[in-house]
Design a protein around this motif. Structure first.
Motif, PDB file in Angstrom:
ATOM      1  N   CYS A  13     -20.780  11.234  11.236  1.00  0.00           N
ATOM      2  CA  CYS A  13     -20.135  10.282  10.333  1.00  0.00           C
ATOM      3  C   CYS A  13     -21.064  10.021   9.148  1.00  0.00           C
ATOM      4  O   CYS A  13     -22.237   9.680   9.336  1.00  0.00           O
ATOM      5  CB  CYS A  13     -19.859   8.978  11.078  1.00  0.00           C
ATOM      6  SG  CYS A  13     -19.212   7.665  10.016  1.00  0.00           S
ATOM      7  N   TYR A  38     -11.777  10.775   9.403  1.00  0.00           N
ATOM      8  CA  TYR A  38     -11.966  11.658   8.252  1.00  0.00           C
ATOM      9  C   TYR A  38     -10.939  12.771   8.387  1.00  0.00           C
ATOM     10  O   TYR A  38     -10.946  13.511   9.364  1.00  0.00           O
ATOM     11  CB  TYR A  38     -13.397  12.211   8.226  1.00  0.00           C
ATOM     12  CG  TYR A  38     -14.405  11.105   8.038  1.00  0.00           C
ATOM     13  CD1 TYR A  38     -14.743  10.657   6.773  1.00  0.00           C
ATOM     14  CD2 TYR A  38     -14.976  10.469   9.140  1.00  0.00           C
ATOM     15  CE1 TYR A  38     -15.639   9.610   6.594  1.00  0.00           C
ATOM     16  CE2 TYR A  38     -15.870   9.426   8.978  1.00  0.00           C
ATOM     17  CZ  TYR A  38     -16.200   9.003   7.706  1.00  0.00           C
ATOM     18  OH  TYR A  38     -17.068   7.958   7.530  1.00  0.00           O
ATOM     19  N   MET A  47     -15.341  14.884   4.396  1.00  0.00           N
ATOM     20  CA  MET A  47     -16.369  13.979   4.905  1.00  0.00           C
ATOM     21  C   MET A  47     -16.852  13.006   3.820  1.00  0.00           C
ATOM     22  O   MET A  47     -18.039  12.800   3.623  1.00  0.00           O
ATOM     23  CB  MET A  47     -17.547  14.808   5.444  1.00  0.00           C
ATOM     24  CG  MET A  47     -17.158  15.796   6.523  1.00  0.00           C
ATOM     25  SD  MET A  47     -16.407  15.027   7.961  1.00  0.00           S
ATOM     26  CE  MET A  47     -17.766  14.072   8.584  1.00  0.00           C
ATOM     27  N   ALA A  52     -11.957   8.337   3.931  1.00  0.00           N
ATOM     28  CA  ALA A  52     -11.741   7.999   5.337  1.00  0.00           C
ATOM     29  C   ALA A  52     -10.615   6.982   5.475  1.00  0.00           C
ATOM     30  O   ALA A  52     -10.409   6.130   4.604  1.00  0.00           O
ATOM     31  CB  ALA A  52     -13.023   7.444   5.949  1.00  0.00           C
TER      32      ALA A  52
END
Length: 66
Positions: A13, A38, A47, A52
Motif C-alpha cells: 500500500c 486500488y 497504485m 484509491a
C-alpha cells in the motif's frame, strides 16, 4: 485477469506500506489497514493514493473516482 504472483508479493500500500490482497473478482487490491482498494485497470494496478477507493464505496460498486 491474473496478476503475476511475484508482483503481488512485492506490492505494498502506498499510503501505509501494508500488505495488499486481491479483492474477490480480482479487479482491485485491498489494503485492510487503510480500508482502501486500488483498482486494477487493463491488468495494471493503479497504485496512486488519489485513485484509491474506500472499501465501503467499492463494496457498493464504485470502481472509479469522480
Amino acid at each position: 485477469m491474473t496478476l503475476n504472483q511475484e508482483l503481488l508479493d512485492i506490492l505494498a500500500c502506498p499510503k501505509c506500506k501494508g500488505d495488499l490482497d486481491l479483492v474477490g473478482n480480482k479487479d482491485g487490491l485491498k489494503c485492510a489497514g487503510c480500508a482502501l482498494v486500488y483498482p486494477i485497470r487493463e491488468e495494471i494496478p493503479v497504485m496512486l493514493i488519489d485513485e484509491a477507493i474506500p472499501v465501503q464505496d467499492w463494496d457498493k460498486g464504485v470502481r472509479e473516482k469522480k
